[in-house]
Design an enzyme around this catalytic site. Sequence first.
Site, mmCIF file in Angstrom:
data_model
loop_
_atom_site.group_PDB
_atom_site.id
_atom_site.type_symbol
_atom_site.label_atom_id
_atom_site.label_comp_id
_atom_site.label_asym_id
_atom_site.label_seq_id
_atom_site.Cartn_x
_atom_site.Cartn_y
_atom_site.Cartn_z
ATOM 1 N N SER A 154 5.995 -35.276 -66.725
ATOM 2 C CA SER A 154 7.227 -35.392 -67.519
ATOM 3 C C SER A 154 7.748 -33.965 -67.398
ATOM 4 O O SER A 154 7.371 -32.713 -66.904
ATOM 5 C CB SER A 154 6.725 -35.445 -68.810
ATOM 6 O OG SER A 154 7.641 -35.064 -69.914
ATOM 7 N N TYR A 167 0.702 -31.899 -75.510
ATOM 8 C CA TYR A 167 1.450 -32.928 -74.556
ATOM 9 C C TYR A 167 2.080 -32.230 -73.355
ATOM 10 O O TYR A 167 1.566 -32.689 -72.333
ATOM 11 C CB TYR A 167 2.401 -33.806 -75.152
ATOM 12 C CG TYR A 167 2.804 -34.951 -74.165
ATOM 13 C CD1 TYR A 167 2.471 -36.134 -74.015
ATOM 14 C CD2 TYR A 167 4.437 -34.479 -73.612
ATOM 15 C CE1 TYR A 167 2.948 -36.797 -73.054
ATOM 16 C CE2 TYR A 167 5.029 -35.265 -72.796
ATOM 17 C CZ TYR A 167 4.452 -36.609 -72.519
ATOM 18 O OH TYR A 167 4.952 -37.401 -71.888
#
Length: 210
Positions: A154, A167
């Site tokens: 990501s 995350y």
Amino acid sequence: MESAGTSFNDRRWSLKGKTALVTGGTRGIGYAIVAELAGLGASVHTCSRNEKELNERVEEWRGKGFQVRGSVCDLTCNTQKEELIKTVSSVFDGKLNILVNNAATVVLKGVLDHRPEDCSYVLKANLESPYHLCQLAHPLLKASGDGNIVFLSSIAGVVALPALSIYSASKGAINQLTKNLACEWAKDNIRINTVAPGPVKTTITKPVLV
């Protein structure tokens, strides 16, 4: 010279005869990956924790003529991952060309709001589980003579974004893991790459970071 009736899809490369395992393939980016690989001719196996959803997606894909199978699997459970790889090995005769580590989870909280169990869950799902799956799949990827691993990272693993600390840490770790595996497994003809998208609008109700 190409005929006037030649379509774009006819001119694309083919994955006919190749095999692929895509984790978390019933929703979002994973769903699109399964459809793309199968559309290019690959035989695809995917997994999901939701049996009903998995069966519906497999039926949908097969209705389009795609070669797709599925297994119910919680990727945070080691024994279930081991059973998944046993199934894949059996279905694909001990060889695997492509492993796409797509499945992941996210907890949107500020740093001070994260509980220890939040951290453990995100790191297990996003880092430990794909790492273990790579270990389990290595013999099959090596046996194919043309192994490929793709991680879904990501943009959050590269830049700082609010409410995504743990995350982001898990995705940053995936970026580094990609480099290490690429170095260690090049001798086995296994290529490792990472794709790091930003927000993606999918069928999972709202834009998410994978």
